[in-house]
Scaffold this motif. Structure first.
Motif, mmCIF file in Angstrom:
data_model
loop_
_atom_site.group_PDB
_atom_site.id
_atom_site.type_symbol
_atom_site.label_atom_id
_atom_site.label_comp_id
_atom_site.label_asym_id
_atom_site.label_seq_id
_atom_site.Cartn_x
_atom_site.Cartn_y
_atom_site.Cartn_z
ATOM 1 N N ASN A 163 0.806 -1.279 -0.058
ATOM 2 C CA ASN A 163 0.036 -0.064 0.010
ATOM 3 C C ASN A 163 0.752 1.216 -0.044
ATOM 4 O OD1 ASN A 163 -2.375 -1.474 -0.141
ATOM 5 N ND2 ASN A 163 -2.642 -1.468 2.068
ATOM 6 N N ARG A 171 -0.093 -1.783 -9.004
ATOM 7 C CA ARG A 171 -1.295 -2.100 -9.151
ATOM 8 C C ARG A 171 -1.709 -1.616 -10.441
ATOM 9 N NH1 ARG A 171 -5.562 -3.000 -4.823
ATOM 10 N NH2 ARG A 171 -3.585 -2.963 -3.528
ATOM 11 N N VAL A 172 -1.462 -0.186 -10.601
ATOM 12 C CA VAL A 172 -1.849 0.420 -11.812
ATOM 13 C C VAL A 172 -1.386 0.009 -13.055
ATOM 14 C CG1 VAL A 172 -1.814 2.790 -13.029
ATOM 15 C CG2 VAL A 172 -2.457 2.779 -10.498
ATOM 16 N N PHE A 175 -2.863 -3.171 -13.951
ATOM 17 C CA PHE A 175 -4.510 -3.113 -14.415
ATOM 18 C C PHE A 175 -4.262 -2.569 -15.765
ATOM 19 C CE2 PHE A 175 -6.028 -3.414 -9.923
ATOM 20 C CZ PHE A 175 -6.420 -4.891 -10.203
ATOM 21 N N SER A 176 -3.548 -1.601 -16.078
ATOM 22 C CA SER A 176 -3.465 -1.002 -17.371
ATOM 23 C C SER A 176 -3.215 -2.019 -18.550
ATOM 24 C CB SER A 176 -2.500 0.279 -17.409
ATOM 25 O OG SER A 176 -1.093 -0.055 -17.034
ATOM 26 N N PHE A 178 -3.855 -5.237 -18.407
ATOM 27 C CA PHE A 178 -5.204 -5.778 -18.654
ATOM 28 C C PHE A 178 -5.838 -5.149 -19.513
ATOM 29 C CE2 PHE A 178 -5.604 -8.924 -14.847
ATOM 30 C CZ PHE A 178 -5.135 -10.090 -15.713
ATOM 31 N N ALA A 179 -6.061 -3.937 -19.421
ATOM 32 C CA ALA A 179 -7.119 -3.029 -19.863
ATOM 33 C C ALA A 179 -6.738 -2.661 -21.383
ATOM 34 C CB ALA A 179 -7.609 -1.586 -19.218
ATOM 35 N N LEU A 180 -5.659 -2.513 -21.773
ATOM 36 C CA LEU A 180 -4.886 -2.051 -23.028
ATOM 37 C C LEU A 180 -4.855 -3.341 -23.966
ATOM 38 C CD1 LEU A 180 -1.994 0.522 -22.707
ATOM 39 C CD2 LEU A 180 -3.956 0.620 -23.945
ATOM 40 N N PRO A 181 -5.664 -3.275 -24.771
ATOM 41 C CA PRO A 181 -5.770 -4.374 -25.765
ATOM 42 C C PRO A 181 -4.357 -4.582 -26.488
ATOM 43 C CG PRO A 181 -7.383 -2.943 -26.794
ATOM 44 C CD PRO A 181 -6.827 -2.500 -25.198
ATOM 45 N N PHE A 183 -3.647 -5.135 -29.634
ATOM 46 C CA PHE A 183 -3.452 -4.430 -30.900
ATOM 47 C C PHE A 183 -3.386 -3.103 -30.785
ATOM 48 C CE2 PHE A 183 -8.019 -4.903 -29.917
ATOM 49 C CZ PHE A 183 -8.617 -3.595 -30.316
ATOM 50 N N LEU A 184 -3.954 -2.353 -29.599
ATOM 51 C CA LEU A 184 -3.989 -0.942 -29.507
ATOM 52 C C LEU A 184 -2.403 -0.718 -28.957
ATOM 53 C CD1 LEU A 184 -5.884 1.147 -29.986
ATOM 54 C CD2 LEU A 184 -6.407 1.168 -27.354
ATOM 55 N N ARG A 290 0.514 -10.166 -9.436
ATOM 56 C CA ARG A 290 -0.682 -10.263 -8.062
ATOM 57 C C ARG A 290 -0.301 -11.505 -7.597
ATOM 58 N NH1 ARG A 290 -2.368 -5.824 -6.911
ATOM 59 N NH2 ARG A 290 -4.219 -6.624 -6.214
ATOM 60 N N ASN A 294 0.429 -11.581 -3.728
ATOM 61 C CA ASN A 294 -0.246 -12.094 -2.388
ATOM 62 C C ASN A 294 0.490 -13.414 -1.646
ATOM 63 O OD1 ASN A 294 -2.162 -10.386 -2.961
ATOM 64 N ND2 ASN A 294 -3.557 -11.839 -4.541
ATOM 65 N N GLY A 345 -2.244 -13.673 -27.531
ATOM 66 C CA GLY A 345 -1.821 -12.481 -27.805
ATOM 67 C C GLY A 345 -0.648 -12.432 -29.123
ATOM 68 N N ILE B 293 -12.581 -5.756 -25.797
ATOM 69 C CA ILE B 293 -11.069 -6.128 -26.125
ATOM 70 C C ILE B 293 -10.817 -7.376 -27.067
ATOM 71 C CG2 ILE B 293 -8.930 -6.718 -25.380
ATOM 72 C CD1 ILE B 293 -9.275 -4.909 -22.896
ATOM 73 N N PHE B 352 -10.033 1.674 -23.315
ATOM 74 C CA PHE B 352 -9.413 1.665 -22.128
ATOM 75 C C PHE B 352 -10.077 2.198 -20.733
ATOM 76 C CE2 PHE B 352 -5.951 3.722 -19.605
ATOM 77 C CZ PHE B 352 -5.134 2.771 -19.105
ATOM 78 N N ALA B 355 -12.330 -0.494 -19.802
ATOM 79 C CA ALA B 355 -11.794 -1.688 -19.149
ATOM 80 C C ALA B 355 -11.157 -1.485 -17.945
ATOM 81 C CB ALA B 355 -10.670 -2.264 -20.148
ATOM 82 N N ILE B 356 -10.412 -0.522 -17.791
ATOM 83 C CA ILE B 356 -9.588 -0.027 -16.611
ATOM 84 C C ILE B 356 -10.465 0.315 -15.452
ATOM 85 C CG2 ILE B 356 -9.054 2.267 -16.563
ATOM 86 C CD1 ILE B 356 -6.062 1.475 -16.088
#
Lengths: 407, 375
Positions: A163, A171-172, A175-176, A178-181, A183-184, A290, A294, A345, B293, B352, B355-356
């Motif tokens: 923390n 952490r950020v 997660f980013s 995961f969230a950024l595909p 291809f992008l 992660r 943990n 991927g 995605i 983005f 998803a985030i």
């Protein structure tokens, strides 16, 4: 239980999985139109033949003065050959037999694959996969190395500084990822590199000063004019690099370059792999990060760690030797999972960076007109890779942790 | 004389609705308390609420076009599509008011300008140039606006259906044990050993060959996509739920229910499923962000899922906006090239953020619901 008993038992568990995966592909392939199945599994029809169900008058064996369409004998021959005129169990048995004996069909003659790689036309799927697999394995190994080199230390750090800013940043980051595909992220990185290095007027690779910036960052190998001793009969590539995407004798690009004494080419090949490997690593590192965090947090609360601290062992040593070693067991099991998730991927990243691997092969074969033999061949191959990786990981885990094989 | 019903109720000791719900409400309040203290989770929640607001706005706004509109330039030789936009090459005289400037070499590239963003006009976020040599382009703003509700609906449908199947099968498998459990879990093993993204791609590819190349309606393609996803989606939930059920079924309250004569179905539906559903919620919220995605990846690979490729869905738009860029970089000299930053930025940013935010919220929920991880 001895180690080898555990390995044999684990190997036996693979058999139903492989049979099951082949059954799933059988169900899927049964849905594909007949003409495409014939082309994929019997090869391109010989001259003068076609896989059409009926022939128009004047076509093939059908006489020109026929009053109606004739039935095509070659169609029935093909139907018979694949066992498609028999019961579903016979079809299933034939499919399993062919799959298990690596008779995975043929590459078609009109798909995007044969447009890009003319040598692959009408070849057996396993042959073509053999050309492209070594590159993918090298890329996978590099990605895995990057993931481990970054994920394990960062996971430990974020557990120790829980923390605190390091933990939040990791952490950020995860997660980013995961969230950024893929291809992008791949397009953004490619654009950034091209704009960034291209705008200082033509960045060029250290080894070759012709060609565009784009060509210096994409493709498995440099352009043909970069080679010192080009072979004109081989599109300008050296004779051991057939058409720019099959290398000899081992097939592994860096190994082959070293065998032929071209260390600069081996180095350039690895350089070209680094960006794609980093992008793949960024997308899947979250999983490892992660889990390491943990499991480290759990281990840090155990009694033996407290004892070590009470004895006066320095905190550094406690984290490295006592907690770190013990949380490593979990890390090994996650590596199998990570491998399974980043394999997905590969088609995108290999398409984007024009890398000659199995993923690019899959990406080309799913574009209409699809190449059904390659689609199922690459899927089976990737599944085998994942199953094999999980096997290695489990055996390694049993080796590291005696409780697994004894309990 | 009849007894008043409320007195009759209380005399048997049956708790009222408010009493029965009290522990659930307390639990929710506790979760909310811990969630509220988690900054990242709250940021995710706020972004999600904003996206939902955009989706509601898109649903309630009557747009004159159903999908992402194809535009074409009026100064071109011919304009095959009815909606057109007035354009003029850089350096020439504008033909009239409200015309868009395009680079001299690239007549289909329209960059957003500050004026186009503030004043009402068809292209506030610039155009999405799908195929650079051809003079037509797609409206990013309409696509993203229309896509907000499509994305949410498709993801929620897939995840909801997949989770329901997985929840049911996992609960049955975990509770029954024995042959049923063994059989189902071996089936799940087989499904999970195929890399998920590849599995989706292959299933969708094969299903597409079933449809005739033209003449099918939009809805059947959507059903096909959802079906293709479902085949690959349920096993993970089944395994997740089974693990949870194995813990829950040994609890005292399940034993009590069995002792008081509850049937198997009642125990599964009323006792086991509600108590093993939290990890499913967390996984669901993660997956809702993953589905656009994956759809984007499928489109990026060039699989023609839809009759016209231009389904207004965020993953699709993001994929289309970068799909041709490699060829674009290769063909143009970087120094003189127009860099379509808006094409890289807006659709990708929408995808983005969606998803985030979902990821942050799910992580916060996991921390709030699991006392061991609570900070």
């Amino acid at each position: 239980m001895r180690m080898w008993t555990y390995v044999v038992r684990r190997l036996l568990l693979i058999i139903p999985i492989i049979l099951g995966v082949m059954t799933i592909t059988f169900v899927l392939v049964s849905a594909v139109p007949l003409t495409e199945r014939f082309t994929a599994y019997l090869g391109v029809p010989p001259r003068g033949q076609s896989y059409a169900k009926t022939l128009a008058p004047g076509q093939g064996v059908c006489p020109a003065n026929a009053t109606q369409n004739c039935s095509n004998p070659y169609y029935h021959y093909a139907l018979n050959k694949l066992g498609l005129n028999q019961g579903v169990w016979v079809q299933w048995g034939l499919w399993m037999y062919n799959s298990l004996t690596f008779n995975w069909g043929h590459v078609g003659n009109q798909s995007a694959v044969t447009y890009t790689y003319p040598e692959a036309k009408a070849q057996a799927v396993t042959t073509v996969l053999g050309w492209f697999l070594p590159y993918t394995l090298e890329l996978a190994a590099l990605s895995l190395a990057i993931i481990m080199a970054i994920g394990i230390p960062l996971g430990n750090l974020s557990a120790v500084y829980r923390n605190r800013p390091v933990d939040q940043a990791s952490r950020v980051m995860s997660f980013s990822g995961f969230a950024l595909p893929t291809f992008l992220l791949g397009s953004l990185v490619l654009a950034a590199v091209l704009i960034g290095l291209g705008s200082i007027n033509g960045y060029h690779s250290f080894f070759c000063s012709t060609g565009t910036t784009f060509q210096d960052f994409t493709g498995s190998w440099p352009q043909p004019y970069c080679y010192a001793a080009p072979d004109p009969s081989n599109f300008g590539y050296p004779s051991w690099l057939t058409a720019g995407y099959i290398s000899h004798p081992t097939g592994f690009p860096t190994v082959d370059a070293l065998i032929h004494g071209q260390w600069w080419l081996a180095f350039d090949t690895v350089l070209r792999m680094i960006l794609p490997a980093l992008i793949i690593a960024y997308g899947t590192i979250a999983l490892l990060l992660r889990f390491v965090r943990n499991s480290m947090l759990e281990v840090m609360n155990l009694d033996f760690v407290r004892t070590a601290r009470a004895k006066g062992v320095p905190e550094r040593t406690v984290v490295r030797r006592h907690a770190g070693r013990n949380s490593l067991n979990v890390t090994v099991t996650v590596l199998g999972l990570t491998f399974a998730s980043f394999v997905g991927g590969f088609p995108v990243i290999e398409l984007l960076f024009n890398l000659h691997g199995v993923g690019q092969l899959l990406a080309y074969s799913v574009i209409t007109p699809i190449d059904i033999g390659l689609v199922f061949g690459t899927t089976l191959l990737f599944t085998f890779l994942v199953v094999g990786a999980n096997l290695i990981v489990d055996v390694l885990y049993a080796y590291l942790d005696p409780r697994v094989r004894l309990g | 004389m009849s007894t008043p019903p409320d007195v009759y109720e209380s005399s048997t000791g049956a708790p009222s609705f408010r009493q029965r719900m009290a522990p659930r409400i307390a639990q929710t309040k506790r979760t909310w308390y811990f969630l509220r203290r988690n900054g990242l989770a709250m940021a995710g929640l706020i972004i999600l609420i904003l996206i939902a607001a955009v989706a509601v706005y898109a649903l309630t706004t009557p747009l004159s076009y159903e999908y992402m509109t194809e535009y074409c330039a009026t100064n071109g030789a011919s304009c095959p599509f009815p909606p057109s936009v007035c354009t003029y090459p850089q350096g020439t005289v504008p033909p009239g008011p409200g015309c868009y400037e395009t680079p001299a070499n690239f007549p289909s590239v329209i960059a957003p300008t500050w004026a186009s963003f503030t004043q009402p006009g068809p292209l506030p976020l610039g155009s999405l140039t799908v195929d650079p040599p051809i003079q037509y382009f797609y409206n990013t703003y309409d696509g993203l606006l229309r896509g907000s509700d499509w994305s949410l609906l498709i993801s929620l449908t897939i995840v909801g259906a997949g989770a329901t199947i997985g929840l049911f099968l996992g609960a049955v498998s975990g509770y029954m044990g024995g042959v049923v459990d063994e059989g189902l879990m071996r089936l799940v093993d087989i499904f999970l050993s195929i890399p998920q993204l590849l599995f989706v791609i292959v299933v969708v590819t094969v299903l597409i060959t079933l449809l005739p190349s033209s003449g099918t309606d939009f809805a059947s393609h959507i059903y096909l996509l959802i079906g293709g996803f479902l085949v690959t989606w349920w096993p993970f939930y089944a395994r997740l739920v089974r693990g949870q059920v194995l813990v829950v079924r040994e609890q005292k309250y399940v034993e009590a229910a069995r002792a008081s004569g509850a049937g198997r179905g009642r125990i599964i539906l009323r006792h086991i499923v509600p108590n093993s559903v939290y990890p499913v919620f967390i996984q669901m919220s993660l997956d809702v962000g993953t589905i656009p995605i994956i759809i984007g990846t499928i489109v990026f690979l060039g699989i023609r899922i839809f009759p016209s490729t231009y389904l207004p869905e965020w993953g699709t738009i993001a994929a289309l906006s970068v799909a041709d860029l490699s060829a674009f970089w290769d063909s143009c000299q970087i120094a003189t090239c127009v860099i379509p930053w808006w094409q890289l930025l807006f659709p990708g940013l929408a995808l983005f953020l969606f998803a985030i935010s979902v990821n942050f919220l799910a992580d916060g929920l996991r921390d709030a619901l699991d006392p061991r991880l609570r900070r």
